[in-house]
Design a protein around this motif. Structure first.
Motif, PDB file in Angstrom:
ATOM      1  N   MET A  11      74.224  29.413  29.529  1.00 37.56           N
ATOM      2  CA  MET A  11      73.318  28.778  30.405  1.00 37.56           C
ATOM      3  C   MET A  11      72.601  29.841  31.531  1.00 37.56           C
ATOM      4  SD  MET A  11      73.952  25.379  32.910  1.00 37.56           S
ATOM      5  CE  MET A  11      72.773  25.008  34.334  1.00 37.56           C
ATOM      6  N   THR A  13      70.596  29.605  35.114  1.00 33.67           N
ATOM      7  CA  THR A  13      69.792  28.875  36.074  1.00 33.67           C
ATOM      8  C   THR A  13      68.779  29.843  36.582  1.00 33.67           C
ATOM      9  OG1 THR A  13      71.218  29.455  38.207  1.00 33.67           O
ATOM     10  CG2 THR A  13      72.061  27.747  36.642  1.00 33.67           C
ATOM     11  N   THR A  37      67.394  26.666  33.252  1.00 35.28           N
ATOM     12  CA  THR A  37      66.932  25.615  34.047  1.00 35.28           C
ATOM     13  C   THR A  37      65.743  26.155  34.836  1.00 35.28           C
ATOM     14  OG1 THR A  37      68.414  26.024  35.728  1.00 35.28           O
ATOM     15  CG2 THR A  37      69.347  24.780  34.179  1.00 35.28           C
ATOM     16  N   ARG A  39      62.877  24.591  38.174  1.00 36.80           N
ATOM     17  CA  ARG A  39      62.695  23.534  39.177  1.00 36.80           C
ATOM     18  C   ARG A  39      61.866  22.439  38.481  1.00 36.80           C
ATOM     19  NH1 ARG A  39      60.746  24.744  45.083  1.00 36.80           N
ATOM     20  NH2 ARG A  39      62.788  25.901  44.722  1.00 36.80           N
ATOM     21  N   ALA A  66      65.668  21.399  36.815  1.00 36.81           N
ATOM     22  CA  ALA A  66      67.046  21.104  37.614  1.00 36.81           C
ATOM     23  C   ALA A  66      66.827  21.786  38.976  1.00 36.81           C
ATOM     24  CB  ALA A  66      68.382  21.802  36.923  1.00 36.81           C
ATOM     25  N   LEU A  68      68.353  22.942  42.712  1.00 34.89           N
ATOM     26  CA  LEU A  68      69.382  23.220  43.422  1.00 34.89           C
ATOM     27  C   LEU A  68      70.050  22.458  44.265  1.00 34.89           C
ATOM     28  CD1 LEU A  68      68.590  27.031  44.211  1.00 34.89           C
ATOM     29  CD2 LEU A  68      70.299  26.211  42.350  1.00 34.89           C
ATOM     30  N   PHE A  74      72.887  20.087  36.752  1.00 29.25           N
ATOM     31  CA  PHE A  74      73.131  20.820  35.945  1.00 29.25           C
ATOM     32  C   PHE A  74      73.869  20.855  34.746  1.00 29.25           C
ATOM     33  CE2 PHE A  74      71.669  22.949  39.849  1.00 29.25           C
ATOM     34  CZ  PHE A  74      70.791  23.867  39.502  1.00 29.25           C
ATOM     35  N   VAL A  84      77.913  30.620  31.853  1.00 26.77           N
ATOM     36  CA  VAL A  84      76.909  30.479  32.764  1.00 26.77           C
ATOM     37  C   VAL A  84      76.716  31.539  33.709  1.00 26.77           C
ATOM     38  CG1 VAL A  84      76.356  28.718  34.740  1.00 26.77           C
ATOM     39  CG2 VAL A  84      77.661  27.999  32.735  1.00 26.77           C
ATOM     40  N   HIS A  86      74.344  32.197  37.077  1.00 28.74           N
ATOM     41  CA  HIS A  86      73.696  31.484  38.154  1.00 28.74           C
ATOM     42  C   HIS A  86      72.983  32.330  38.693  1.00 28.74           C
ATOM     43  CE1 HIS A  86      72.727  28.956  40.986  1.00 28.74           C
ATOM     44  NE2 HIS A  86      73.548  29.291  42.152  1.00 28.74           N
ATOM     45  N   ALA A  88      69.979  31.492  40.202  1.00 28.71           N
ATOM     46  CA  ALA A  88      68.928  30.614  40.920  1.00 28.71           C
ATOM     47  C   ALA A  88      68.982  30.796  42.558  1.00 28.71           C
ATOM     48  CB  ALA A  88      68.716  29.240  40.722  1.00 28.71           C
ATOM     49  N   VAL A 114      75.966  23.748  41.192  1.00 29.48           N
ATOM     50  CA  VAL A 114      76.257  24.647  39.928  1.00 29.48           C
ATOM     51  C   VAL A 114      77.711  24.454  39.570  1.00 29.48           C
ATOM     52  CG1 VAL A 114      75.919  26.777  38.803  1.00 29.48           C
ATOM     53  CG2 VAL A 114      73.866  25.880  39.847  1.00 29.48           C
TER      54      VAL A 114
END
Length: 348
Positions: A11, A13, A37, A39, A66, A68, A74, A84, A86, A88, A114
């Motif tokens: 994943m 973000t 992911t 927005r 998704a 934030l 998430f 994962v 992250h 974002a 997240v």
């Protein structure tokens, strides 16, 4: 120490972002299934480059909407993932009139949301967080040699709010990580990120800065400002190395070296000639200080950053992640050429 199974989905973000785009590309090249992911999946111009990558590379890509600031957004995308990433978080040079909504809430609440999903999804073994060297220092006046042991203690909501947002978000991530023992956390702390973007819709602050070298904004001179720099492609590789190297751990400053703004202008002039109004001199600090509000910055920033020199120690990133850094000259030239190719700087 966590061994990640590459046959399981990863994943990412903020999948449409500047750094994330390259992460997705490299993962897809390796045949990995990526769940990214964004927005809003209904904005084709924001995700067109990701879809093009998915069509031409062996890995599989699935996009999820998704936000934030939306708790629980998430978990669906994260199901079955062991890793994962992250990424974002906004990266802008100017925060407008409300830095709390621009920087602080997305960074802090986004991290919480997240990682709440990580805690809820039992398959996750490792989180790689895109932090920043801004979490390590606030102003260049804070020191002359920064390592992963340093933390930014001088930024605030009113002074350097972007740096402040990165520091408090990373501290929150480590706090949440320490409250459990199932998944481990690795942070990537890049200095100023330059290099070609995979989409011309990116809102990265470094893209905005590079455009100023071509549109005449900087033609009368640039501040005596030196910064750590790193190529976006190396930053993406660092995330992947952090994710799939079982013994990797901790924080990682990413820097290929320190460059002055005027040095960037000289590199561009050497390669592109006189076709663009590249800066040829350094503006006096007193003048930059006086004009700071008109230049979109603050006098406090100029006072504590212009004219200072600092070194960012990349030793641990090389050792722990086995990184090799691109020469900064290559990064600068490739970045400006991408702006020309995408029409963000006029072709001359």
């Amino acid at each position: 120490m966590q061994a990640i199974d590459k046959s399981k989905p990863v994943m990412v973000t903020g999948g449409s972002g500047y750094i994330a785009g390259w992460i997705v590309k490299y993962l897809l090249e390796e045949g990995v299934t990526v769940r990214a992911t964004v927005r809003d999946t209904g904005l084709p111009e924001k995700v067109a480059h990701l879809n093009r990558l998915a069509e031409s590379l062996p890995g599989k890509l699935r996009l999820f909407a998704a936000d934030l600031l939306n708790p629980g957004a998430f978990e669906q995308a994260m199901q079955g993932c062991e890793l994962v990433m992250h990424t974002a978080s906004p990266f802008l040079l100017k925060g407008g009139k409300d830095p709390r909504s621009t920087f602080i809430r997305p960074a802090l609440e986004g991290t919480r949301n997240v990682l709440a999903a990580v805690n809820a999804v039992s398959t996750v073994k490792r989180v790689v967080l895109t932090s920043s060297a801004a979490a390590i220092y606030g102003d260049l006046a804070d020191g002359d040699a920064f390592t992963e042991e340093h933390w930014n203690t001088t930024s605030s909501e009113t002074h350097q709010p972007y740096n402040y947002s990165k520091a408090i978000a990373e501290k929150e991530a480590w706090k949440i990580n320490r409250s459990q023992d199932r998944w481990d956390l690795i942070t990537i702390n890049p200095t100023m990120v330059f290099g070609p973007a995979l989409t011309k819709t990116t809102a990265s602050g470094s893209v905005a800065l590079m455009k100023q070298f071509g549109d005449g904004t900087a033609r009368f001179g640039v501040p005596d400002f030196a910064m750590g720099m790193v190529d976006v492609r190396d930053v993406a590789r660092a995330h992947i190395q952090a994710g799939f190297t079982p013994e990797a751990s901790g924080r990682h400053i990413l820097s290929a070296g320190e460059f002055q703004l005027l040095e960037i202008g000289r590199i561009l002039k050497e390669h592109f000639g006189d076709r663009y109004p590249f800066p040829k001199k350094t503006a006096p600090k007193f003048l930059v200080y006086l004009l700071a509000p008109l230049l979109g910055t603050t006098r406090a920033f100029v006072k504590k950053n212009v004219g200072y020199r600092a070194r960012f120690d990349n030793t641990y990133s090389i050792k722990d992640l086995n990184l090799t850094y691109r020469p900064l000259k290559e990064t600068v030239i490739d970045h400006f050429q991408q702006l020309i190719d995408d029409g963000l700087v006029p072709k001359k």
